[in-house]
Design an enzyme around this catalytic site. Sequence first.
Site, short mmCIF file in Angstrom:
data_model
loop_
_atom_site.label_atom_id
_atom_site.label_comp_id
_atom_site.label_asym_id
_atom_site.label_seq_id
_atom_site.Cartn_x
_atom_site.Cartn_y
_atom_site.Cartn_z
CG ASP A 1 -1.78 -20.12 -1.89
OD1 ASP A 1 -1.24 -20.10 -0.76
OD2 ASP A 1 -1.25 -20.71 -2.86
CE LYS B 1 1.99 -17.52 -3.17
NZ LYS B 1 1.21 -18.76 -3.25
CG ASP C 1 -13.58 -7.20 2.26
OD1 ASP C 1 -13.31 -6.51 3.27
OD2 ASP C 1 -14.05 -6.72 1.21
CE1 TYR D 1 -3.49 -2.66 0.54
CE2 TYR D 1 -4.65 -0.66 1.19
CZ TYR D 1 -4.67 -1.98 0.79
OH TYR D 1 -5.88 -2.63 0.67
CG ASP E 1 -8.07 -4.78 1.66
OD1 ASP E 1 -9.01 -4.32 2.33
OD2 ASP E 1 -8.01 -4.69 0.42
C1 IPM Z 1 -10.46 -1.37 4.01
C2 IPM Z 1 -10.69 -0.76 2.65
C3 IPM Z 1 -9.55 0.20 2.34
C4 IPM Z 1 -8.25 -0.60 2.30
C5 IPM Z 1 -9.73 1.03 1.06
C6 IPM Z 1 -11.04 1.80 1.06
C7 IPM Z 1 -8.57 1.97 0.84
O1 IPM Z 1 -10.83 -1.75 1.69
O2 IPM Z 1 -10.38 -0.61 4.99
O3 IPM Z 1 -10.38 -2.59 4.10
O4 IPM Z 1 -7.91 -1.17 1.27
O5 IPM Z 1 -7.58 -0.65 3.33
MG MG Z 2 -10.91 -3.70 2.48
#
Ligand code: IPM
Ligand code: MG
Length: 396
Positions: free
Chosen positions: A255, A223, A283, A182, A279
């Site tokens: 993975d 990884k 999710d 990032y 990240d």
């Molecule tokens: C998160 C989001 C952010 C990230 C984006 C909006 C920059 O996906 O907080 O997980 O990638 O960190």
């Molecule tokens: Mg995110």
Amino acid sequence: MAASIQLNVRSIKAPFNLTPVPKQCPKPSRISCAAAAATPTKRYSITLLPGDGIGPEIIFVTKNVLKLAGSLEGIEFSFQEMPMGGAALDLTGVPLPEETLSAAKKADAILLGAIGGYKWDKNEKHLKPETGLLQLREGLKVFANLRPATVLPQLVDSSTLKKDVAEGVDLMVVRELTGGIYFGKPRGFGINEKGEDIGFNTEVYATHEIARKRRGQLCSVDKANVLEASMLWRKRVTAIASEYPDVELSHMYVDNAAMQLVRYPKQFDTIVTNNIFGDILSDEASMITGSIGMLPSASLGESGPGLFEPIHGSAPDIAGQDKANPLATILSAAMLLKYGLGEENAAKRIENAVLDTLNRGFRTGDIYSAGNKLVGCKEMGEEVLKSVDSPVLAAI
Ligand code: IPM
Ligand code: MG
């Protein structure tokens, strides 16, 4: 950038750590409780960053919950709302105005809604709402991002996984937040030797940025079979773990971890990983719980205020329609109280109130199932307020 971090795995079992909340009112009613609220003895300043899309709706609702839970514990908040993300771009031309960052730095804690939207999607990188969020995390030096994923019995049927796989999952993703690909350099666009356009980024970690471990079961995800930055990560994690013999450390390639999360998620207690893997995996973990609309997060540094935000985005498709699930933000407020301010009792009030509201059958669209009551963002907030005011220990 990020410094090393020491966390106790057992102490980060957020957000559903249930202990009874003392009853303030024999016959609960919001008015009588409010009247019974202790004279404030503690004061905290909170910077609110509503942001874009559903951000303002969920922050509005959460602010009221925070206020009430605080007042019942003798806490008074002063809130300062500042522009951030697309809202700030429209207002000031930049996604993170200096005034917003300096207000955030001065606050005791920061509560963020969400940022981003179609309108700014095509902006140049430095003018994207997401860039503002990264600047905020970097500016606050909040390198440790805690993302709990707990499957609540009330919502087990909302999970996309089979009940017996999802039931009882209670894991925490600890994501390194201010390093890795990032922020790594070099990065940018260019042209290769064939004259083609290229985009490139760099995954880079310095030893001091790699998270230190805690107790319990810790799975470090990397990884290391391919990436040098991951090889260093693994070496560093292993070295630090030897200082903590009570930590049961394992390693997993990312993975495989992505696959194991849907195969047998109960095997995980705490996952520690880098910025981009965290990240993605957080999710994924969120869907085990039923909806990304349920998951809070806390971003902490070594000192200074923490940043608390739901892990979901700004959901521009439902913005302004009173359809958003405010529970992830409300639970982020509980994390703010617990990790940001050390106000455990007020945090428990909120956690219990969320469970109680679910027990009473209220559901936003994302977690709705037949037989429950479908409500919008505002009504969900009002129901949580009622539960904050009439605390019952909501059995998980
Ligand atoms: C998160 C989001 C952010 C990230 C984006 C909006 C920059 O996906 O907080 O997980 O990638 O960190
Ligand atoms: Mg995110």
